[in-house]
Scaffold this active site. Structure first.
Site, PDB file in Angstrom:
ATOM      1  N   CYS A  39      44.011  43.995  27.220  1.00 23.63           N
ATOM      2  CA  CYS A  39      43.953  45.393  27.687  1.00 23.63           C
ATOM      3  C   CYS A  39      44.949  46.296  26.961  1.00 23.63           C
ATOM      4  CB  CYS A  39      44.189  45.458  29.191  1.00 23.63           C
ATOM      5  SG  CYS A  39      43.059  44.420  30.113  1.00 23.63           S
TER       6      CYS A  39
ATOM      7  N   HIS B 144      46.761  52.246  31.690  1.00 19.45           N
ATOM      8  CA  HIS B 144      45.602  51.341  31.667  1.00 19.45           C
ATOM      9  C   HIS B 144      44.945  51.361  33.046  1.00 19.45           C
ATOM     10  CE1 HIS B 144      43.018  47.996  31.296  1.00 19.45           C
ATOM     11  NE2 HIS B 144      43.778  47.146  31.960  1.00 19.45           N
TER      12      HIS B 144
ATOM     13  N   ASN C  33      37.763  48.255  35.145  1.00 21.33           N
ATOM     14  CA  ASN C  33      38.696  47.900  34.076  1.00 21.33           C
ATOM     15  C   ASN C  33      37.890  47.577  32.815  1.00 21.33           C
ATOM     16  OD1 ASN C  33      40.505  46.667  32.348  1.00 21.33           O
ATOM     17  ND2 ASN C  33      41.412  45.333  33.896  1.00 21.33           N
TER      18      ASN C  33
HETATM   19  N1  COA Z   1      35.477  40.962  48.256  1.00 25.26           N
HETATM   20  C1  COA Z   1      35.920  40.525  49.435  1.00 25.26           C
HETATM   21  N2  COA Z   1      36.932  39.677  49.569  1.00 25.26           N
HETATM   22  C2  COA Z   1      37.533  39.248  48.458  1.00 25.26           C
HETATM   23  C3  COA Z   1      37.135  39.658  47.184  1.00 25.26           C
HETATM   24  C4  COA Z   1      36.049  40.538  47.105  1.00 25.26           C
HETATM   25  N3  COA Z   1      35.588  41.006  45.926  1.00 25.26           N
HETATM   26  N4  COA Z   1      37.927  39.078  46.273  1.00 25.26           N
HETATM   27  C5  COA Z   1      38.814  38.331  46.925  1.00 25.26           C
HETATM   28  N5  COA Z   1      38.579  38.424  48.257  1.00 25.26           N
HETATM   29  C6  COA Z   1      39.300  37.761  49.347  1.00 25.26           C
HETATM   30  C7  COA Z   1      40.065  36.550  48.879  1.00 25.26           C
HETATM   31  O1  COA Z   1      39.211  35.419  48.806  1.00 25.26           O
HETATM   32  C8  COA Z   1      41.114  36.426  49.953  1.00 25.26           C
HETATM   33  O2  COA Z   1      40.526  35.808  51.075  1.00 25.26           O
HETATM   34  P1  COA Z   1      41.358  34.720  51.915  1.00 25.26           P
HETATM   35  O3  COA Z   1      42.561  35.452  52.445  1.00 25.26           O
HETATM   36  O4  COA Z   1      40.377  34.308  52.944  1.00 25.26           O
HETATM   37  O5  COA Z   1      41.706  33.658  50.931  1.00 25.26           O
HETATM   38  C9  COA Z   1      41.400  37.883  50.330  1.00 25.26           C
HETATM   39  O6  COA Z   1      40.276  38.632  49.861  1.00 25.26           O
HETATM   40  C10 COA Z   1      42.681  38.442  49.750  1.00 25.26           C
HETATM   41  O7  COA Z   1      42.736  38.077  48.380  1.00 25.26           O
HETATM   42  P2  COA Z   1      43.924  38.462  47.468  1.00 25.26           P
HETATM   43  O8  COA Z   1      43.707  37.847  46.110  1.00 25.26           O
HETATM   44  O9  COA Z   1      45.239  38.227  48.139  1.00 25.26           O
HETATM   45  O10 COA Z   1      43.718  40.056  47.376  1.00 25.26           O
HETATM   46  P3  COA Z   1      44.607  41.110  46.643  1.00 25.26           P
HETATM   47  O11 COA Z   1      44.970  42.192  47.579  1.00 25.26           O
HETATM   48  O12 COA Z   1      45.669  40.475  45.825  1.00 25.26           O
HETATM   49  O13 COA Z   1      43.573  41.745  45.604  1.00 25.26           O
HETATM   50  C11 COA Z   1      42.933  41.699  43.305  1.00 25.26           C
HETATM   51  C12 COA Z   1      42.962  40.939  44.609  1.00 25.26           C
HETATM   52  C13 COA Z   1      42.233  40.843  42.271  1.00 25.26           C
HETATM   53  C14 COA Z   1      42.147  42.986  43.506  1.00 25.26           C
HETATM   54  C15 COA Z   1      44.400  42.048  42.883  1.00 25.26           C
HETATM   55  O14 COA Z   1      45.185  40.897  42.934  1.00 25.26           O
HETATM   56  C16 COA Z   1      44.466  42.637  41.532  1.00 25.26           C
HETATM   57  O15 COA Z   1      43.908  43.690  41.276  1.00 25.26           O
HETATM   58  N6  COA Z   1      45.194  41.986  40.614  1.00 25.26           N
HETATM   59  C17 COA Z   1      45.297  42.476  39.265  1.00 25.26           C
HETATM   60  C18 COA Z   1      44.072  42.123  38.508  1.00 25.26           C
HETATM   61  C19 COA Z   1      43.947  42.901  37.256  1.00 25.26           C
HETATM   62  O16 COA Z   1      44.124  44.092  37.262  1.00 25.26           O
HETATM   63  N7  COA Z   1      43.630  42.226  36.154  1.00 25.26           N
HETATM   64  C20 COA Z   1      43.500  42.827  34.896  1.00 25.26           C
HETATM   65  C21 COA Z   1      44.851  43.280  34.428  1.00 25.26           C
HETATM   66  S1  COA Z   1      44.777  43.913  32.839  1.00 25.26           S
END
Ligand code: COA
Length: 328
Positions: free
Chosen positions: A113, A255, A285
């Site tokens: 990215c 970004h 993204n």
């Molecule tokens: N819809 C519904 N539930 C979802 C889901 C979706 N699309 N994706 C994950 N979940 C669930 C998980 O399974 C988890 O369930 P559990 O508690 O029963 O295990 C719950 O939601 C919470 O998951 P968690 O990973 O803690 O959520 P979060 O608040 O950290 O958000 C991301 C997840 C991926 C959105 C977040 O971590 C993120 O944006 N990270 C950065 C990713 C990124 O930007 N990558 C590219 C960088 S260049």
């Protein structure tokens, strides 16, 4: 030494829109979860027969047209991508051929990215050293072909598209790129990556196929934490190097990965919301394409005026991160 200045921007996006509601039909997810956790409402998806070069070429043509530059004047093409048309040759060479940039050296750059900011850093150095007068920097991706559409943790985040900028030596005034800062932290190389289709897990391997290693794998929580820290570090380095503060910034273009990452970074830097450009609700993204698409939208919407101080700030797999500060 002349400064390098962006004199034209362009972007290109697939027509097909995939909304959060569309995803509800095939995944155990919902619009509310995706919106509150990421800020994304929809993303664009490439059609069959459209590749990374398709969008890179279109974005480049638009940037050339805005700059009033003929492709034959280009000395350099740098294309940031993690989804090239082929492992080789470089997608930049395909772009070179398609647009008729007959004199340009062309290569791809793998910084996930951060690819556009890394590319801008290279173009800036070539121009300042007098080794190039006009460069084309592109960020282009078709991530929809490497995300696992059954993995709700990742597939909701990504989209396709391209953005481009023409960078040229400025002999009129002192405006242009003031500094670029690029960083890496390779100890997190496997926190966000595509394990298959390289030399470790070749495409045709049984393991690659059985374990679906051709798709993006990510530890979202770890990426989130490091993204906020890395973007803060890169942006702060740019301000410190130029003796400036957040109050001097006219527009911050981070970004576009996650609204919460953008908000946390802006807060750390002390930037008010009106100075932060956000369009990820529309595109998700798009990795290396996210900053140049946002830059082009901001530019065409007259959100950037001559003399404005613009700060670009990237973070991505690798980890890689970096910033570019410019006087428009
Ligand atoms: N819809 C519904 N539930 C979802 C889901 C979706 N699309 N994706 C994950 N979940 C669930 C998980 O399974 C988890 O369930 P559990 O508690 O029963 O295990 C719950 O939601 C919470 O998951 P968690 O990973 O803690 O959520 P979060 O608040 O950290 O958000 C991301 C997840 C991926 C959105 C977040 O971590 C993120 O944006 N990270 C950065 C990713 C990124 O930007 N990558 C590219 C960088 S260049």
């Amino acid at each position: 030494m002349p400064r390098a200045r962006i004199i034209g921007t362009g972007s290109a996006l697939p027509e097909r829109i995939l909304t959060n509601h569309d995803l509800e039909r095939t995944l155990d997810t919902n619009d509310e979860w995706i919106t509150t956790r990421t800020g994304i409402k929809q993303r664009r998806i490439a059609a069959e027969g459209q590749f990374t070069s398709t969008f890179a070429v279109e974005a480049s043509r638009r940037a050339l047209a805005m700059a009033g530059v003929d492709a034959a004047e280009l000395d350099l093409i740098v294309l940031g991508t993690v989804t090239p048309d082929f492992p080789f040759p470089a997608t930049a060479c395909i772009v070179q051929h398609e647009i008729g940039a007959v004199r340009a050296a062309a290569f791809d750059l793998s910084a996930a990215c951060s690819g556009f900011v890394y590319g801008l850093s290279i173009a800036d150095k070539y121009i300042r050293m007098g080794m190039a007068r006009k460069a084309l920097v592109i960020g282009a991706e078709v991530l929809s072909r490497v995300v696992d559409w059954t993995d709700r943790n990742t597939c909701i985040l990504f989209g396709d598209g391209a953005g481009a900028a023409i960078v040229a030596a400025n002999t009129d005034d002192d405006n242009g790129i003031l500094s670029t800062h690029i960083f890496s932290n390779g100890s997190f190389w496997n926190t966000l990556y595509q394990p298959g289709c390289g030399s470790r897990n070749p495409a045709g391997n049984d393991r690659t196929i059985e374990d679906r290693l051709f798709f993006i794998k990510m530890d979202g929580n770890d990426v989130f934490k490091h993204a906020v820290r890395g973007m803060d570090e890169a942006a702060s380095a740019a301000l410190a190097a130029n003796g400036m503060s957040a109050a001097d910034i006219s527009l911050f273009i981070p970004h576009q990965a996650n609204r919460r990452i953008i908000d946390a970074t802006s807060k750390r830097l002390g930037l008010s919301e009106d100075k932060v450009f956000v369009n990820l609700h529309n595109y998700g993204n798009t990795s290396a394409a996210s900053i140049p698409i946002a830059l082009d939208e901001a530019n065409r919407a007259n959100r950037i005026k001559k003399g404005d101080l613009v700060l670009l700030d990237a973070f991505g797999g690798g980890f890689t991160y970096g910033s570019a500060l410019m006087r428009w």
